[in-house]
Enzyme design. Sequence first.
Site, PDB file in Angstrom:
ATOM      1  N   ALA A  11     -10.574   5.180  -4.194  1.00  0.00           N
ATOM      2  CA  ALA A  11     -11.509   4.789  -3.123  1.00  0.00           C
ATOM      3  C   ALA A  11     -11.134   3.421  -2.572  1.00  0.00           C
ATOM      4  O   ALA A  11     -11.984   2.610  -2.243  1.00  0.00           O
ATOM      5  CB  ALA A  11     -12.945   4.786  -3.657  1.00  0.00           C
ATOM      6  N   GLY A  12      -9.825   3.174  -2.501  1.00  0.00           N
ATOM      7  CA  GLY A  12      -9.358   1.899  -1.960  1.00  0.00           C
ATOM      8  C   GLY A  12      -9.272   1.969  -0.439  1.00  0.00           C
ATOM      9  O   GLY A  12     -10.103   2.614   0.212  1.00  0.00           O
ATOM     10  N   GLN A  13      -8.243   1.302   0.105  1.00  0.00           N
ATOM     11  CA  GLN A  13      -8.117   1.225   1.567  1.00  0.00           C
ATOM     12  C   GLN A  13      -7.920   2.601   2.187  1.00  0.00           C
ATOM     13  O   GLN A  13      -8.584   2.946   3.162  1.00  0.00           O
ATOM     14  CB  GLN A  13      -6.924   0.324   1.936  1.00  0.00           C
ATOM     15  N   HIS A 176      10.483   9.803   1.121  1.00  0.00           N
ATOM     16  CA  HIS A 176       9.755   8.771   1.858  1.00  0.00           C
ATOM     17  C   HIS A 176      10.360   7.442   1.441  1.00  0.00           C
ATOM     18  O   HIS A 176      10.335   7.084   0.283  1.00  0.00           O
ATOM     19  CB  HIS A 176       8.280   8.840   1.454  1.00  0.00           C
TER      20      HIS A 176
HETATM   21  P1  A3D Z   1      -5.769   0.409  -2.845  1.00  0.00           P
HETATM   22  O1  A3D Z   1      -6.601  -0.086  -1.729  1.00  0.00           O
HETATM   23  O2  A3D Z   1      -5.349  -0.557  -3.896  1.00  0.00           O
HETATM   24  O3  A3D Z   1      -6.553   1.630  -3.544  1.00  0.00           O
HETATM   25  C1  A3D Z   1      -6.128   2.227  -4.718  1.00  0.00           C
HETATM   26  C2  A3D Z   1      -7.358   2.572  -5.515  1.00  0.00           C
HETATM   27  O4  A3D Z   1      -6.950   3.313  -6.659  1.00  0.00           O
HETATM   28  C3  A3D Z   1      -8.149   1.330  -6.019  1.00  0.00           C
HETATM   29  O5  A3D Z   1      -9.474   1.393  -5.539  1.00  0.00           O
HETATM   30  C4  A3D Z   1      -8.082   1.477  -7.543  1.00  0.00           C
HETATM   31  O6  A3D Z   1      -9.265   1.058  -8.198  1.00  0.00           O
HETATM   32  C5  A3D Z   1      -7.858   2.975  -7.685  1.00  0.00           C
HETATM   33  N1  A3D Z   1      -7.323   3.379  -8.986  1.00  0.00           N
HETATM   34  C6  A3D Z   1      -6.424   2.739  -9.775  1.00  0.00           C
HETATM   35  N2  A3D Z   1      -6.212   3.452 -10.895  1.00  0.00           N
HETATM   36  C7  A3D Z   1      -6.989   4.567 -10.806  1.00  0.00           C
HETATM   37  C8  A3D Z   1      -7.197   5.678 -11.646  1.00  0.00           C
HETATM   38  N3  A3D Z   1      -6.575   5.793 -12.819  1.00  0.00           N
HETATM   39  N4  A3D Z   1      -8.059   6.633 -11.229  1.00  0.00           N
HETATM   40  C9  A3D Z   1      -8.708   6.528 -10.055  1.00  0.00           C
HETATM   41  N5  A3D Z   1      -8.541   5.490  -9.213  1.00  0.00           N
HETATM   42  C10 A3D Z   1      -7.699   4.521  -9.593  1.00  0.00           C
HETATM   43  O7  A3D Z   1      -4.432   1.104  -2.296  1.00  0.00           O
HETATM   44  P2  A3D Z   1      -4.241   1.940  -0.926  1.00  0.00           P
HETATM   45  O8  A3D Z   1      -5.406   2.850  -0.739  1.00  0.00           O
HETATM   46  O9  A3D Z   1      -3.856   1.007   0.164  1.00  0.00           O
HETATM   47  O10 A3D Z   1      -2.933   2.776  -1.298  1.00  0.00           O
HETATM   48  C11 A3D Z   1      -2.987   3.783  -2.291  1.00  0.00           C
HETATM   49  C12 A3D Z   1      -1.601   4.312  -2.625  1.00  0.00           C
HETATM   50  O11 A3D Z   1      -1.033   4.921  -1.460  1.00  0.00           O
HETATM   51  C13 A3D Z   1      -0.569   3.258  -3.059  1.00  0.00           C
HETATM   52  O12 A3D Z   1       0.204   3.758  -4.138  1.00  0.00           O
HETATM   53  C14 A3D Z   1       0.302   3.078  -1.825  1.00  0.00           C
HETATM   54  O13 A3D Z   1       1.597   2.624  -2.142  1.00  0.00           O
HETATM   55  C15 A3D Z   1       0.305   4.482  -1.293  1.00  0.00           C
HETATM   56  N6  A3D Z   1       0.700   4.630   0.125  1.00  0.00           N
HETATM   57  C16 A3D Z   1       1.482   5.691   0.438  1.00  0.00           C
HETATM   58  C17 A3D Z   1       1.877   5.899   1.746  1.00  0.00           C
HETATM   59  C18 A3D Z   1       2.749   7.064   2.074  1.00  0.00           C
HETATM   60  O14 A3D Z   1       3.087   7.258   3.218  1.00  0.00           O
HETATM   61  C19 A3D Z   1       3.167   7.971   1.026  1.00  0.00           C
HETATM   62  C20 A3D Z   1       1.463   5.015   2.744  1.00  0.00           C
HETATM   63  C21 A3D Z   1       0.642   3.943   2.395  1.00  0.00           C
HETATM   64  C22 A3D Z   1       0.264   3.755   1.061  1.00  0.00           C
END
Ligand code: A3D
Length: 320
Positions: A11-13, A176
């Site tokens: 539930a992050g960004q 990717h």
């Molecule tokens: P962020 O806002 O940090 O959200 C991640 C969430 O995951 C946080 O709220 C954490 O508390 C939660 N979390 C951590 N461990 C666990 C767990 N064991 N179980 C459940 N929740 C957990 O990150 P984001 O939302 O910006 O990005 C999330 C992921 O997407 C990252 O790995 C990025 O690198 C990836 N991402 C991928 C792309 C692609 O195009 C593939 C693009 C942008 C980001």
Amino acid sequence: MARPKIALIGAGQIGGTLAHLVALKELGDVILFDIADGTPQGKALDIAESGPAEGFDANLKGTTDYADIAGADVCIVTAGVPRKPGMSRDDLLGINLKVMKAVGEGIKANAPEAFVICITNPLDAMVWALREFSGLSHEKVCGMAGVLDSARFRHFLADEFDVSMKDVTAFVLGGHGDTMVPLTRYSTVAGIPLPDLVKMGWTSQEKLDAIVQRTRDGGAEIVGLLGNGSAYYAPATSAIQMAESYLKDQKRVLPCAAYVDGAYGLDGFYVGVPTVIGKGGIERVVAIELAKDEQAMFDKSVDAVKGLVEACKGIDETLA
Ligand code: A3D
């Protein structure tokens, strides 16, 4: 008929943006799951409170309990950590692999019928690991990257040509990341392939090469600008397009990290390829014939992903 149930693991960004988009588009009810107690509940309530003004009907619930995802039709996984400036996606491998294990087991126990879209990086290796840990069938587990990479490519091309992005199509293959393979001869403006547009004087080969490189570096560009975290609006929108194609059986042709067995010289491997997404999940992998140089770029990309998959096996012996 009950609304579809969409579980967002993380539930992050991106997770929060996904929840907002699901509600705005009325795709279904949302379960927002995270281990950080308070975050999923707070975001779910905040978005639910935007419903009366926006006029959508959707139930949103935040939780830290996997039991709440029971019976989900779609699970979109963003749990883990994102990149910081100077980090590559591959630097996230060890920590996010552990997260994929917990998430895979949670899905296996509670939502084994779901269509699962992984977004967590390093994407191609994480989707492979998530499939292994969850034990779901390969056509029900895929990764989002190609839709985002091709959207970035389309945005840059539309800007360069000063035309509507609706008339620009882009075709990307491979993992990717830095080894992603944008196929210019299959990328078009209103059906006119990019190499023809160079001949027509719409752009130069140098400018096109620079756009291809900017597309490859698209994630790092945003990471550098934000200074804290990585892209989330466009990644969320891209995953929603895939989820919608599944839920509505649209059979969109979308590039995603899919299990390829038999095509592209691969026998059982996750990598970015064009697919058809419908009610069966990944219903088809679209296999095109690659030119020699394209195949070489694709093979290099596959080798990079293979290296990461091997590294995962080294970290978690249950994967070996
Ligand atoms: P962020 O806002 O940090 O959200 C991640 C969430 O995951 C946080 O709220 C954490 O508390 C939660 N979390 C951590 N461990 C666990 C767990 N064991 N179980 C459940 N929740 C957990 O990150 P984001 O939302 O910006 O990005 C999330 C992921 O997407 C990252 O790995 C990025 O690198 C990836 N991402 C991928 C792309 C692609 O195009 C593939 C693009 C942008 C980001």
